[in-house]
Design an enzyme around this catalytic site. Structure first.
Site, PDB file in Angstrom:
ATOM      1  N   LYS A  22       0.849  -1.202   0.000  1.00  0.00           N
ATOM      2  CA  LYS A  22       0.000   0.000   0.000  1.00  0.00           C
ATOM      3  C   LYS A  22       0.887   1.255   0.000  1.00  0.00           C
ATOM      4  O   LYS A  22       0.672   2.177  -0.776  1.00  0.00           O
ATOM      5  CB  LYS A  22      -0.876   0.012   1.240  1.00  0.00           C
ATOM      6  CG  LYS A  22      -1.508   1.358   1.574  1.00  0.00           C
ATOM      7  CD  LYS A  22      -2.397   1.297   2.790  1.00  0.00           C
ATOM      8  CE  LYS A  22      -1.656   1.532   4.078  1.00  0.00           C
ATOM      9  NZ  LYS A  22      -1.334   2.936   4.409  1.00  0.00           N
ATOM     10  N   ASN A  23       1.912   1.254   0.868  1.00  0.00           N
ATOM     11  CA  ASN A  23       2.694   2.475   1.063  1.00  0.00           C
ATOM     12  C   ASN A  23       3.738   2.722  -0.019  1.00  0.00           C
ATOM     13  O   ASN A  23       4.458   3.699   0.037  1.00  0.00           O
ATOM     14  CB  ASN A  23       3.351   2.456   2.450  1.00  0.00           C
ATOM     15  CG  ASN A  23       2.308   2.617   3.540  1.00  0.00           C
ATOM     16  OD1 ASN A  23       1.146   2.909   3.251  1.00  0.00           O
ATOM     17  ND2 ASN A  23       2.701   2.402   4.784  1.00  0.00           N
ATOM     18  N   CYS A 116      -5.108  13.158  12.551  1.00  0.00           N
ATOM     19  CA  CYS A 116      -5.275  11.715  12.269  1.00  0.00           C
ATOM     20  C   CYS A 116      -5.268  11.048  13.648  1.00  0.00           C
ATOM     21  O   CYS A 116      -4.719  11.582  14.606  1.00  0.00           O
ATOM     22  CB  CYS A 116      -4.094  11.296  11.397  1.00  0.00           C
ATOM     23  SG  CYS A 116      -3.762   9.559  11.411  1.00  0.00           S
ATOM     24  N   ARG A 121       0.611  14.733  12.544  1.00  0.00           N
ATOM     25  CA  ARG A 121       1.113  14.419  11.191  1.00  0.00           C
ATOM     26  C   ARG A 121       1.109  15.658  10.279  1.00  0.00           C
ATOM     27  O   ARG A 121       0.462  15.705   9.254  1.00  0.00           O
ATOM     28  CB  ARG A 121       0.312  13.281  10.582  1.00  0.00           C
ATOM     29  CG  ARG A 121       0.448  12.014  11.416  1.00  0.00           C
ATOM     30  CD  ARG A 121      -0.287  10.859  10.847  1.00  0.00           C
ATOM     31  NE  ARG A 121       0.393  10.298   9.678  1.00  0.00           N
ATOM     32  CZ  ARG A 121      -0.092   9.266   8.985  1.00  0.00           C
ATOM     33  NH1 ARG A 121      -1.250   8.744   9.330  1.00  0.00           N
ATOM     34  NH2 ARG A 121       0.553   8.800   7.945  1.00  0.00           N
ATOM     35  N   ASP A 304       4.831   0.848  12.094  1.00  0.00           N
ATOM     36  CA  ASP A 304       3.632   0.186  11.548  1.00  0.00           C
ATOM     37  C   ASP A 304       3.497  -1.255  12.013  1.00  0.00           C
ATOM     38  O   ASP A 304       2.492  -1.898  11.728  1.00  0.00           O
ATOM     39  CB  ASP A 304       3.640   0.215  10.009  1.00  0.00           C
ATOM     40  CG  ASP A 304       3.453   1.614   9.484  1.00  0.00           C
ATOM     41  OD1 ASP A 304       3.626   1.822   8.273  1.00  0.00           O
ATOM     42  OD2 ASP A 304       3.173   2.509  10.301  1.00  0.00           O
ATOM     43  N   VAL A 326       7.857   7.395  16.923  1.00  0.00           N
ATOM     44  CA  VAL A 326       7.592   8.070  15.644  1.00  0.00           C
ATOM     45  C   VAL A 326       6.333   8.922  15.703  1.00  0.00           C
ATOM     46  O   VAL A 326       6.316  10.072  15.289  1.00  0.00           O
ATOM     47  CB  VAL A 326       7.501   7.041  14.485  1.00  0.00           C
ATOM     48  CG1 VAL A 326       7.151   7.735  13.177  1.00  0.00           C
ATOM     49  CG2 VAL A 326       8.820   6.275  14.352  1.00  0.00           C
ATOM     50  N   ARG A 396      -8.547  -0.425   4.872  1.00  0.00           N
ATOM     51  CA  ARG A 396      -7.711   0.594   4.215  1.00  0.00           C
ATOM     52  C   ARG A 396      -6.383  -0.012   3.801  1.00  0.00           C
ATOM     53  O   ARG A 396      -5.765   0.423   2.842  1.00  0.00           O
ATOM     54  CB  ARG A 396      -7.415   1.754   5.178  1.00  0.00           C
ATOM     55  CG  ARG A 396      -8.633   2.493   5.635  1.00  0.00           C
ATOM     56  CD  ARG A 396      -8.230   3.731   6.365  1.00  0.00           C
ATOM     57  NE  ARG A 396      -7.289   4.517   5.565  1.00  0.00           N
ATOM     58  CZ  ARG A 396      -6.848   5.714   5.929  1.00  0.00           C
ATOM     59  NH1 ARG A 396      -7.247   6.229   7.071  1.00  0.00           N
ATOM     60  NH2 ARG A 396      -6.009   6.392   5.181  1.00  0.00           N
TER      61      ARG A 396
END
Ligand code: EPZ
Length: 418
Positions: A22-23, A116, A121, A304, A326, A396
């Protein structure tokens, strides 16, 4: 809204195929705005976020045709430069059209993404970099306007490594006058995937994957025909699924060299991890050992994967400490894991996880993408039934997760809820 219902206790086994990343697919799709002609991307995961960015490209005037995991995009006519709020608020990676639009058309009007669940962010570093390259940046009723006759090269130092910032400016710099150097750049594998695709389009990008990326501007680019890399976070999620259920799973397509920190920590937790040509095989331990985890930019432990590891560590035979360095608010899954009987205490940036003997199934609620994966993983190991609601968060970033887990032996199903 749908929910996922899991009856825990099954050991997973078998082979699962990882989808495209996805990223990586998201910035690659935005990069098609840099060149006219017919782009073709394969191994594109079929996810909500991908549908959203394809909608955005169509709003901007590109022609989009998708067929399974292949997407054809013709960006000859980019009729609009505006990425609207209604769309950007649902998918913040839409800001990645900023660099390509300014570089190719000299103008972009992109809604500020807003907050978010996992943190503020901001995109200040994206904008600071574009300004250094000669763009005039202004804020107008929630939109950022960027204009530049022609961007010029610059040396840009990122105060903190930013994946999106590195991607946006790398794309912008491909058509700038002169050379751009990005210092303290993000080193994630998805940056390397994007640089490889840009170079296939005729760009001159070097150093991607290190903290210094150099881009020599060129006059124009050609359309890409490119295969998206495998999703390392999806792969890591299945590896944790094997570990938490004491299973034996071959994660096919997993690229071990993008997963070094995850593999090292799984081994430290007692899992057996074997690398072979087809992917990564994980055999979960009968007893999970506690870990100290500190998330940091690549090649450090990926933020993640933090929530997924926390699910596993709720069952470790000792106390684990997880530091989230992060994002400022990425412990939303803790309250929900506590509903399943885990013993977790938050102390600032750290979560202290005291292992318990057994998680107890219960209804829980997803709050963000990786938190939802964490709750599914916990449900696989909990006794009785766990119901995860608001799984639109899950959709998502994971393609048919419940089908893939079912094929590995999980007792899991998606239930329609009005
Ligand atoms: C990308 O987000 C990923 N998303 C995220 O994955 C991932 O968690 C993140 O990188 C870190 O690895 C995509 O690639 C689409 P950052 P991004 O800019 O680019 C601060 C998932 O679960 N920052 O590297 O938005 C920021 O606040 C998602 O798949 C600034 O301060 O992340 C954060 O604290 C979640 N100013 C840190 O840097 C800026 O201008 C890292 O953010 C930009 C970022």
């Amino acid at each position: 809204m749908n929910k996922i219902v899991i009856r825990g206790g099954n050991k997973l086994s078998g082979r699962v195929q990882v989808s495209g990343a996805k990223n990586s697919a998201l910035p690659l799709l935005c990069a098609t705005l840099l060149a006219g002609g017919e782009h073709r991307l394969s191994n594109v995961p079929q996810l909500r976020d991908i549908k959203t960015v394809l909608q955005l490209l169509e709003i901007l005037g590109a022609k989009v045709e998708s067929d399974g995991d292949t997407v054809a995009i013709n960006a000859d006519k980019v009729a609009s430069v505006e990425a609207p709020y209604d769309l950007v608020k649902t998918m913040r990676a839409s800001v990645l059209v900023l660099g390509p639009l300014v570089a190719r058309l000299g103008h972009a009007r992109v809604s500020l993404p807003g907050g978010c669940a996992i943190g503020a962010r901001p995109i200040d570093l994206h904008l600071k970099g574009l300004a250094a390259m000669g763009a005039e940046i202004s804020l107008d009723h929630g939109y950022v306007e960027a204009r530049a006759e022609k961007l010029h090269g610059a040396t840009i130092y990122f105060d903190t490594p930013t994946v999106g910032g590195t991607e946006n400016l790398m794309m912008a710099a491909t058509l700038a006058e002169g050379t751009t150097v990005l210092e303290n750049a993000a080193c994630e594998p998805e940056i390397v995937d994007l640089a490889t695709a840009l170079n296939a389009m005729g760009a001159k990008v070097s150093g991607a994957g290190t903290d210094t990326v150099t881009i020599e501007g060129v006059e124009a680019l050609q359309p890409m025909d490119y295969r998206v890399m495998a999703d390392r976070i999806e792969a890591g999620t299945f590896m944790v699924a094997a570990a938490i259920t004491a299973g034996d799973v071959l994660v096919s397509g997993a690229e071990a060299d993008c997963l070094e920190a995850v593999i090292s920590k799984l081994r430290e937790a007692g899992a057996e991890v074997e690398l072979d040509d087809d992917g990564v095989r994980v055999k979960g331990p009968d007893e999970i050992s506690p870990l100290q985890i500190k998330t940091s930019p690549h090649p450090g432990f990926p933020t993640d994967m933090q929530a997924q590891f926390m699910a596993m560590l709720t069952l470790a035979n000792g106390t684990s400490v997880i530091a989230e360095n992060v994002f400022e608010n990425r412990f939303m899954h803790v309250c929900e894991l506590q509903r399943l009987g885990s013993n977790i205490r938050i102390d600032g940036k750290q979560a202290i996880v005291e292992g318990v003997d057994q998680l107890l199934g219960a209804p829980v609620m997803a709050t963000d993408l990786r938190a939802s994966a964490s709750l599914v993983l916990a449900g696989l190991a909990a006794d009785n039934t766990t119901e995860v609601s608001r799984i639109y968060h899950l959709d998502r970033g994971y393609e048919r997760l419940e089908e893939k887990l079912l094929a590995l032996g999980a007792d899991i199903r998606r239930v329609q809820v009005d």
